[in-house]
Design a protein around this motif. Structure first.
Motif, PDB file in Angstrom:
ATOM      1  N   ARG A   9       0.831  -1.205   0.000  1.00  0.00           N
ATOM      2  CA  ARG A   9       0.000   0.000   0.000  1.00  0.00           C
ATOM      3  C   ARG A   9       0.864   1.252   0.000  1.00  0.00           C
ATOM      4  NH1 ARG A   9      -3.415  -0.851   4.964  1.00  0.00           N
ATOM      5  NH2 ARG A   9      -4.207   1.245   4.579  1.00  0.00           N
ATOM      6  N   HIS A  10       1.975   1.165   0.718  1.00  0.00           N
ATOM      7  CA  HIS A  10       2.840   2.335   0.727  1.00  0.00           C
ATOM      8  C   HIS A  10       3.534   2.532  -0.611  1.00  0.00           C
ATOM      9  CE1 HIS A  10       2.478   2.490   5.196  1.00  0.00           C
ATOM     10  NE2 HIS A  10       2.334   3.758   4.837  1.00  0.00           N
ATOM     11  N   LEU A  11       3.815   1.401  -1.258  1.00  0.00           N
ATOM     12  CA  LEU A  11       4.414   1.507  -2.597  1.00  0.00           C
ATOM     13  C   LEU A  11       3.428   2.196  -3.533  1.00  0.00           C
ATOM     14  CD1 LEU A  11       6.918   0.657  -4.275  1.00  0.00           C
ATOM     15  CD2 LEU A  11       5.531  -1.269  -5.071  1.00  0.00           C
ATOM     16  N   SER A  12       2.163   1.791  -3.446  1.00  0.00           N
ATOM     17  CA  SER A  12       1.175   2.408  -4.341  1.00  0.00           C
ATOM     18  C   SER A  12       1.003   3.877  -3.991  1.00  0.00           C
ATOM     19  CB  SER A  12      -0.162   1.662  -4.265  1.00  0.00           C
ATOM     20  OG  SER A  12      -0.932   2.127  -3.194  1.00  0.00           O
ATOM     21  N   GLN A  13       1.145   4.202  -2.719  1.00  0.00           N
ATOM     22  CA  GLN A  13       1.077   5.616  -2.335  1.00  0.00           C
ATOM     23  C   GLN A  13       2.243   6.383  -2.950  1.00  0.00           C
ATOM     24  OE1 GLN A  13      -0.305   7.271   1.221  1.00  0.00           O
ATOM     25  NE2 GLN A  13       1.670   8.130   1.828  1.00  0.00           N
ATOM     26  N   ARG A  14       3.441   5.746  -2.880  1.00  0.00           N
ATOM     27  CA  ARG A  14       4.602   6.457  -3.419  1.00  0.00           C
ATOM     28  C   ARG A  14       4.452   6.662  -4.934  1.00  0.00           C
ATOM     29  NH1 ARG A  14       9.855   3.623  -1.950  1.00  0.00           N
ATOM     30  NH2 ARG A  14       8.646   2.957  -0.148  1.00  0.00           N
ATOM     31  N   THR A  15       3.977   5.614  -5.615  1.00  0.00           N
ATOM     32  CA  THR A  15       3.755   5.744  -7.065  1.00  0.00           C
ATOM     33  C   THR A  15       2.764   6.866  -7.349  1.00  0.00           C
ATOM     34  OG1 THR A  15       3.717   3.350  -6.935  1.00  0.00           O
ATOM     35  CG2 THR A  15       3.462   4.317  -9.110  1.00  0.00           C
ATOM     36  N   ALA A  16       1.674   6.846  -6.582  1.00  0.00           N
ATOM     37  CA  ALA A  16       0.633   7.854  -6.816  1.00  0.00           C
ATOM     38  C   ALA A  16       1.186   9.257  -6.594  1.00  0.00           C
ATOM     39  CB  ALA A  16      -0.550   7.599  -5.889  1.00  0.00           C
ATOM     40  N   PHE A  17       1.923   9.432  -5.508  1.00  0.00           N
ATOM     41  CA  PHE A  17       2.450  10.765  -5.204  1.00  0.00           C
ATOM     42  C   PHE A  17       3.434  11.224  -6.269  1.00  0.00           C
ATOM     43  CE2 PHE A  17       1.602  11.149  -0.353  1.00  0.00           C
ATOM     44  CZ  PHE A  17       0.250  11.083  -0.626  1.00  0.00           C
ATOM     45  N   SER A  18       4.261  10.283  -6.755  1.00  0.00           N
ATOM     46  CA  SER A  18       5.209  10.725  -7.782  1.00  0.00           C
ATOM     47  C   SER A  18       4.468  11.121  -9.055  1.00  0.00           C
ATOM     48  CB  SER A  18       6.277   9.671  -8.056  1.00  0.00           C
ATOM     49  OG  SER A  18       5.687   8.418  -8.187  1.00  0.00           O
ATOM     50  N   MET A  19       3.309  10.477  -9.300  1.00  0.00           N
ATOM     51  CA  MET A  19       2.519  10.898 -10.458  1.00  0.00           C
ATOM     52  C   MET A  19       1.919  12.280 -10.251  1.00  0.00           C
ATOM     53  SD  MET A  19       0.761   7.391 -11.724  1.00  0.00           S
ATOM     54  CE  MET A  19      -0.222   8.039 -13.056  1.00  0.00           C
ATOM     55  N   LEU A  20       1.487  12.548  -9.023  1.00  0.00           N
ATOM     56  CA  LEU A  20       0.962  13.884  -8.729  1.00  0.00           C
ATOM     57  C   LEU A  20       2.055  14.931  -8.926  1.00  0.00           C
ATOM     58  CD1 LEU A  20      -1.274  13.490  -5.531  1.00  0.00           C
ATOM     59  CD2 LEU A  20      -1.888  13.286  -7.929  1.00  0.00           C
ATOM     60  N   ILE A  21       3.263  14.589  -8.456  1.00  0.00           N
ATOM     61  CA  ILE A  21       4.376  15.534  -8.615  1.00  0.00           C
ATOM     62  C   ILE A  21       4.680  15.738 -10.098  1.00  0.00           C
ATOM     63  CG2 ILE A  21       6.842  15.866  -8.197  1.00  0.00           C
ATOM     64  CD1 ILE A  21       6.430  14.483  -5.494  1.00  0.00           C
ATOM     65  N   ALA A  22       4.625  14.632 -10.850  1.00  0.00           N
ATOM     66  CA  ALA A  22       4.876  14.741 -12.291  1.00  0.00           C
ATOM     67  C   ALA A  22       3.855  15.673 -12.939  1.00  0.00           C
ATOM     68  CB  ALA A  22       4.819  13.363 -12.935  1.00  0.00           C
ATOM     69  N   ALA A  23       2.579  15.516 -12.544  1.00  0.00           N
ATOM     70  CA  ALA A  23       1.532  16.370 -13.113  1.00  0.00           C
ATOM     71  C   ALA A  23       1.797  17.838 -12.784  1.00  0.00           C
ATOM     72  CB  ALA A  23       0.158  15.948 -12.582  1.00  0.00           C
ATOM     73  N   THR A  24       2.189  18.080 -11.532  1.00  0.00           N
ATOM     74  CA  THR A  24       2.471  19.457 -11.133  1.00  0.00           C
ATOM     75  C   THR A  24       3.627  20.029 -11.942  1.00  0.00           C
ATOM     76  OG1 THR A  24       1.760  18.827  -8.917  1.00  0.00           O
ATOM     77  CG2 THR A  24       2.871  20.934  -9.133  1.00  0.00           C
ATOM     78  N   THR A  25       4.646  19.176 -12.162  1.00  0.00           N
ATOM     79  CA  THR A  25       5.782  19.624 -12.965  1.00  0.00           C
ATOM     80  C   THR A  25       5.334  19.969 -14.381  1.00  0.00           C
ATOM     81  OG1 THR A  25       6.978  17.953 -11.723  1.00  0.00           O
ATOM     82  CG2 THR A  25       8.188  19.091 -13.461  1.00  0.00           C
ATOM     83  N   ILE A  26       4.476  19.111 -14.943  1.00  0.00           N
ATOM     84  CA  ILE A  26       3.988  19.372 -16.303  1.00  0.00           C
ATOM     85  C   ILE A  26       3.204  20.683 -16.352  1.00  0.00           C
ATOM     86  CG2 ILE A  26       2.466  18.533 -18.132  1.00  0.00           C
ATOM     87  CD1 ILE A  26       3.181  15.703 -17.287  1.00  0.00           C
ATOM     88  N   ALA A  27       2.493  20.993 -15.264  1.00  0.00           N
ATOM     89  CA  ALA A  27       1.726  22.242 -15.243  1.00  0.00           C
ATOM     90  C   ALA A  27       2.633  23.454 -15.110  1.00  0.00           C
ATOM     91  CB  ALA A  27       0.705  22.208 -14.096  1.00  0.00           C
ATOM     92  N   VAL A  28       3.727  23.283 -14.376  1.00  0.00           N
ATOM     93  CA  VAL A  28       4.573  24.436 -14.054  1.00  0.00           C
ATOM     94  C   VAL A  28       5.603  24.724 -15.145  1.00  0.00           C
ATOM     95  CG1 VAL A  28       6.426  25.139 -12.505  1.00  0.00           C
ATOM     96  CG2 VAL A  28       4.265  24.344 -11.566  1.00  0.00           C
TER      97      VAL A  28
END
Lengths: 288, 313
Positions: A9-28
């Protein structure tokens, strides 16, 4: 078993968070890239001549002074027309009218005006100011058109700024015998002023960058001099950028980037100004 | 004696009353201005509606609605002229689809990150940059699409021209990102902390809480954010005028050059004779555009109101 599930579950959390960060990077990133690219490419074109001379050779040489001045006239005309009306309407909504069909109608109008596409404002300006009122393709028509567009914003920001003034102020003032207008004029408005000015500066910034409406109501591509009266035609930075970028073949690249840079500096500096006013006002409120 | 006193007090009262009236007459003037300003905001909206109807509806006397909406030929200067707007509709559809497909997942993910995960420092760096993105004028975005993006798109998809609905859609997605992010973030923040704490207490991880508690809780606000983004994409003019390619044929793929409704109005209105058939047809397109964006905004506003009431206590 249980720890295995937890780590998964923590692995999936880490994957999810890195995707959120990626999205933010794409926006910025594009925002940064656009601004930096314009600054770098535009800097070459900027010179004293570019900023202080009229264009020559169909805009390929000379400067863009008439466009800069035209844009400032437009911002000024827009805010002179839209700010008093916006503040008055804001007062009307908060201080005078009760919650009834009239305020609901105004609020509904504002919400919808804010969403009307800019090209529709252009059609409105063309039909009403240029043709019906016979103001022609002029600075006045364009200012009126942009003022109509800015109205939704100035009303909204005034309303919010006035609503943020604590109720006790008004009650105290009314209790010592001041009339509603005296209360509004001497207590509420001074308190709401920073918020109102922030909105006004943002509205000016937007008016500076707006292109579609002035394309319809009569910006000119090339004019020898500055407009002498509100009934003259005018040049403006956004329209100039549109024309040099999309319509004049053989335009030197650096000129286009230069115009884009000047426009961006005008628009963003007003954005920054609004932020500064907002932050200052907040600090003052906390310190007092 | 008593009568005298009564007379004195009534005289005093009438003097006060007169003074108050004088003060009030000045105020009455100002107050009437205040209400006039309120009326004027309504008048602008009504004026737009009346003008679009007055200039736009006559277009349907010349071209019946069926032919207008489903006609594929837009020949305003041929003899006799024909006005079919299908290709503009389809172009707007393509461009909006591309923009939404890109901006919604990125925008919502970015909002979730900013509202739920990001440290304060990151948030305070990212938010001003998003605000800058919102402040960049549409003509500058069009210019960037023209000079930087279109060559990339052209080589990536091996096209004849880089000016296409896809290019315009990508630029539009950047322009609707700020509103999607800020409205979604507000919606996520409006979800009370009790909900999160309850979720943690049940042993959920932070991501599970975001995924199954926060996002469902903020769903109506996020829906409104998406609608506002769509409204922005439909109504945007300069970017699509400069980047979408301006072809009049009905676009069958997003990589075709195309002419969305806003671009059709902007590029045609300069040459249209005042009150002529083309002029009316362009106002009719404006009328349709207005109704579309009005519907989108009204729905978004309703949904936002509901979201606000949801967690209000």
């Amino acid at each position: 078993m249980r720890t295995g599930g937890a780590s998964k579950r923590h692995l999936s959390q880490r994957t999810a968070f890195s995707m959120l960060i990626a999205a933010t990077t794409i926006a910025v990133l594009p925002a940064l890239a656009i601004v930096i690219q314009i600054v770098i490419s535009g800097a070459d074109a900027i010179s004293l001549e570019f900023l202080t001379e009229a264009p020559s050779q169909a805009g390929k040489a000379g400067g863009i002074l008439p466009a800069i001045v035209g844009t400032f006239y437009l911002m000024l005309g827009t805010i002179i027309l839209a700010l008093p009306l916006g503040v008055m309407a804001g007062i009307c909504l908060t201080e005078y009218a009760r919650e009834n069909w009239f305020t609901r109608a105004i609020n509904l109008a504002i919400v919808n005006l804010a969403g009307v596409p800019s090209i529709i404002y252009g059609l409105f300006g063309l039909g009403v100011f240029v043709l019906l009122f016979h103001f022609g393709m002029s600075l006045l028509s364009a200012s009126l058109t942009l003022a109509c567009q800015a109205l939704a914003m100035t009303v909204t920001t005034s309303r919010e700024a006035i609503l943020a003034v604590p109720k006790q102020y008004r009650e105290g003032s009314l209790a010592v015998g001041a009339t509603r207008w005296q209360t509004t004029r001497h207590l509420v408005l001074p308190q709401a002023l920073p918020g109102i000015i922030t909105g006004a500066v943002l509205a000016m910034s937007r008016a500076a960058g707006e292109t579609a409406p002035i394309l319809v109501v009569g910006a000119a591509f090339l004019l020898p001099g500055l407009p002498q009266s509100p009934f003259d035609q005018f040049m403006a930075l956004p329209y100039h950028l549109y024309t040099v970028a999309a319509h004049v073949p053989g335009m030197p690249k650096s000129t286009m980037w230069g115009v884009a840079l000047v426009l961006l500096v005008v628009v963003l500096s007003f954005n920054v100004l609004a932020t500064i006013i907002r932050v200052r006002a907040r600090q003052r409120r906390y310190s007092s | 004696m008593l009568r005298q006193r009564i007379r004195a007090t009534t005289a005093e009262a009438s003097l006060k009353e007169r003074l108050r009236r004088r003060r009030r007459s000045g105020e009455k003037l100002i107050e009437s201005w205040v209400f006039l300003a309120g009326i004027l905001t309504i008048a602008v909206l009504l004026g737009i509606i009346v003008l679009l109807l007055k200039e736009g509806l006559p277009a349907f006397w010349y071209t019946p609605p069926w032919e207008f909406f489903f006609g594929t030929k837009w020949y305003p200067v041929s003899e006799p002229p024909t006005f079919g707007v299908t290709s503009f509709f389809v172009a707007t559809l393509w461009v909006t689809l591309v923009a939404t497909a890109i901006s919604v997942p990125i925008g919502v993910a970015c909002a979730a990150y900013l509202a739920e995960v990001a440290p304060v420092k990151v948030r305070e760096t990212v938010k001003p940059i998003i605000e800058i993105l919102a402040g960049i004028p549409s003509v500058v975005m069009g210019f960037i699409g023209l000079t930087l993006l279109s060559p990339l798109v052209q080589s990536a998809f091996d096209l004849n021209t880089g000016l296409s609905g896809l290019t315009a859609g990508i630029m539009l997605s950047l322009m609707s990102l700020p509103i999607i992010i800020s409205v979604s973030e507000d919606a996520l923040r409006a979800v009370p902390d009790d909900f999160r704490e309850a979720s943690y207490a049940l042993g959920a991880t932070k991501w599970e809480t975001i995924r199954h508690v926060c996002i469902p809780g903020a769903l109506s606000g996020i829906t409104a954010a998406v609608m506002l983004g769509v409204g922005r994409a439909i109504g945007e003019t300069m970017t699509v005028l400069m980047v979408a390619g301006g072809a009049l044929a009905v676009p069958v793929s997003p990589t075709d050059p195309m002419m969305p409704m806003t671009a059709a109005i902007a590029s045609g209105i300069g040459n249209a004779v005042r009150g002529g058939l083309q002029y009316q047809a362009l106002f009719a397109i404006g009328l349709i555009l207005f109704i579309l964006t009005l519907a989108v905004n009204l729905i978004a506003d309703r949904v936002l109101e509901r979201q606000k009431r949801k967690f209000a206590r």
